[in-house]
Design an enzyme around this catalytic site. Sequence first.
Site, PDB file in Angstrom:
ATOM      1  N   PRO A   2       0.679  -1.135  -0.007  1.00  0.00           N
ATOM      2  CA  PRO A   2       0.067  -0.187   0.056  1.00  0.00           C
ATOM      3  C   PRO A   2       1.053   1.271  -0.151  1.00  0.00           C
ATOM      4  CG  PRO A   2      -0.274  -1.310   2.005  1.00  0.00           C
ATOM      5  CD  PRO A   2       0.557  -2.162   1.039  1.00  0.00           C
ATOM      6  N   GLU A   3       0.967   2.002  -0.939  1.00  0.00           N
ATOM      7  CA  GLU A   3       1.692   2.946  -0.972  1.00  0.00           C
ATOM      8  C   GLU A   3       1.050   4.145  -0.363  1.00  0.00           C
ATOM      9  OE1 GLU A   3       3.912   3.570  -4.908  1.00  0.00           O
ATOM     10  OE2 GLU A   3       3.995   1.403  -5.078  1.00  0.00           O
ATOM     11  N   LYS A  52       3.775   6.512   4.692  1.00  0.00           N
ATOM     12  CA  LYS A  52       3.243   5.069   4.809  1.00  0.00           C
ATOM     13  C   LYS A  52       2.680   5.036   6.428  1.00  0.00           C
ATOM     14  CE  LYS A  52       5.877   3.873   1.096  1.00  0.00           C
ATOM     15  NZ  LYS A  52       6.870   3.171   0.461  1.00  0.00           N
ATOM     16  N   ASN A 226       7.115   1.379  -4.887  1.00  0.00           N
ATOM     17  CA  ASN A 226       7.932   0.595  -5.883  1.00  0.00           C
ATOM     18  C   ASN A 226       7.170   0.850  -7.256  1.00  0.00           C
ATOM     19  OD1 ASN A 226      10.256  -0.451  -6.786  1.00  0.00           O
ATOM     20  ND2 ASN A 226       9.097  -2.484  -6.763  1.00  0.00           N
ATOM     21  N   ARG A 319      14.794  -4.088  -4.639  1.00  0.00           N
ATOM     22  CA  ARG A 319      13.442  -3.953  -5.007  1.00  0.00           C
ATOM     23  C   ARG A 319      13.472  -4.076  -6.788  1.00  0.00           C
ATOM     24  NH1 ARG A 319       9.969  -2.202  -1.717  1.00  0.00           N
ATOM     25  NH2 ARG A 319       8.449  -3.416  -3.044  1.00  0.00           N
TER      26      ARG A 319
END
Length: 329
Positions: A2-3, A52, A226, A319
């Site tokens: 969840p960004e 976040k 990401n 990532r």
Amino acid sequence: MPEGHTVHRIARQFEADFVGRRVAVSSPQGRFADGASLLDGLVMIGSRAHGKHLFLAFAPEGAPDGASVEVLGLRAERWLRVHLGLYGAWDFHGQVSPLLPGGGATASLGAPRVRRGVRMGEGERSIDADDAERAIDEPDAFPPDPVGQVRVRLLTDVTAADLRGPTACVVVTREEVRAVVDAAGPDPRSTPGAEGEELFVERLTRRRVAVGQLLMDQAVVSGIGNIYRAEMLFRARLDPYRPGSGVPGEVARELWRDWVALLDDGIRTGVMITREDLDDGGREAALADRSLRHAVYGRAGEPCLRCGTPVALAEMVGRKLYWCPGCQV
DNA sequence: TGGAAATGTCTAG
DNA sequence: TAGACCTTTCCAC
């Protein structure tokens, strides 16, 4: 994860359905039993997101607890700080307010879940009356029995919120809230206007670290993950490996403004649609089909939508990084 | 049934 | 930089 947009939506959901109400707090899983006992029976007086991090403020019923100093615009001594990490998610049950006028309520906000072959949207799933899954997932009894590893359950008379899989779920003081926010980079929603932009430009352009790495650094800017990282660099035609110090100030400003716009759109719709080449019909289609939402993220080997070069995939600081080596220079 | 993957972050070496 | 950690789900075996 969840960004950032998802966390802001979660904060809004709590604002709508929990703030101003007395909350029973428990830890069905048991791992948050001590923290739950510190909050149980208090009134939720506010709900905030920074990047976040989600911050829920509590105070004794009828007696705002006299904190003399405001943090995030609230006077509260006892806060719940939640970070969803990679897999965390909130599930809401019972009376759940729609976040958009006329829109459907949201059952689940957080990490994507795959159920019965149906891919849920990133971060959430609509449960309007037409959704056949509602009957499966929403038993008549309230509150429903906790399903799976529920770290914490927040319960009012009519609404339940279940948290699973967070990286952080901890009761903190206002000083600790302050420290977390101060250590974080600007979030357009809590560091609005020129101040956030200046801070971002300064932190992005002063280091020789790759810009693809800096955008993911929550001390540089809050809330980008990401997907937004890959898509923002594509939109800016920037090579992810270019050092931050090699990004012209004006380009850095454009990056910030793009983040402001993307975050606004994500908070409003609950979905990350990052392609610039979609008309209204295309956006409509992308709402239903997540494979249509992004220009480079998740499209390794497929032709770039701008120049046709195959989208590249590499690992950057652990990532997956997607970019077009043809037009991101 | 075990492994891998997922929108993340922290710590030890 | 590797490993740990949080949880759920799909898929190969």
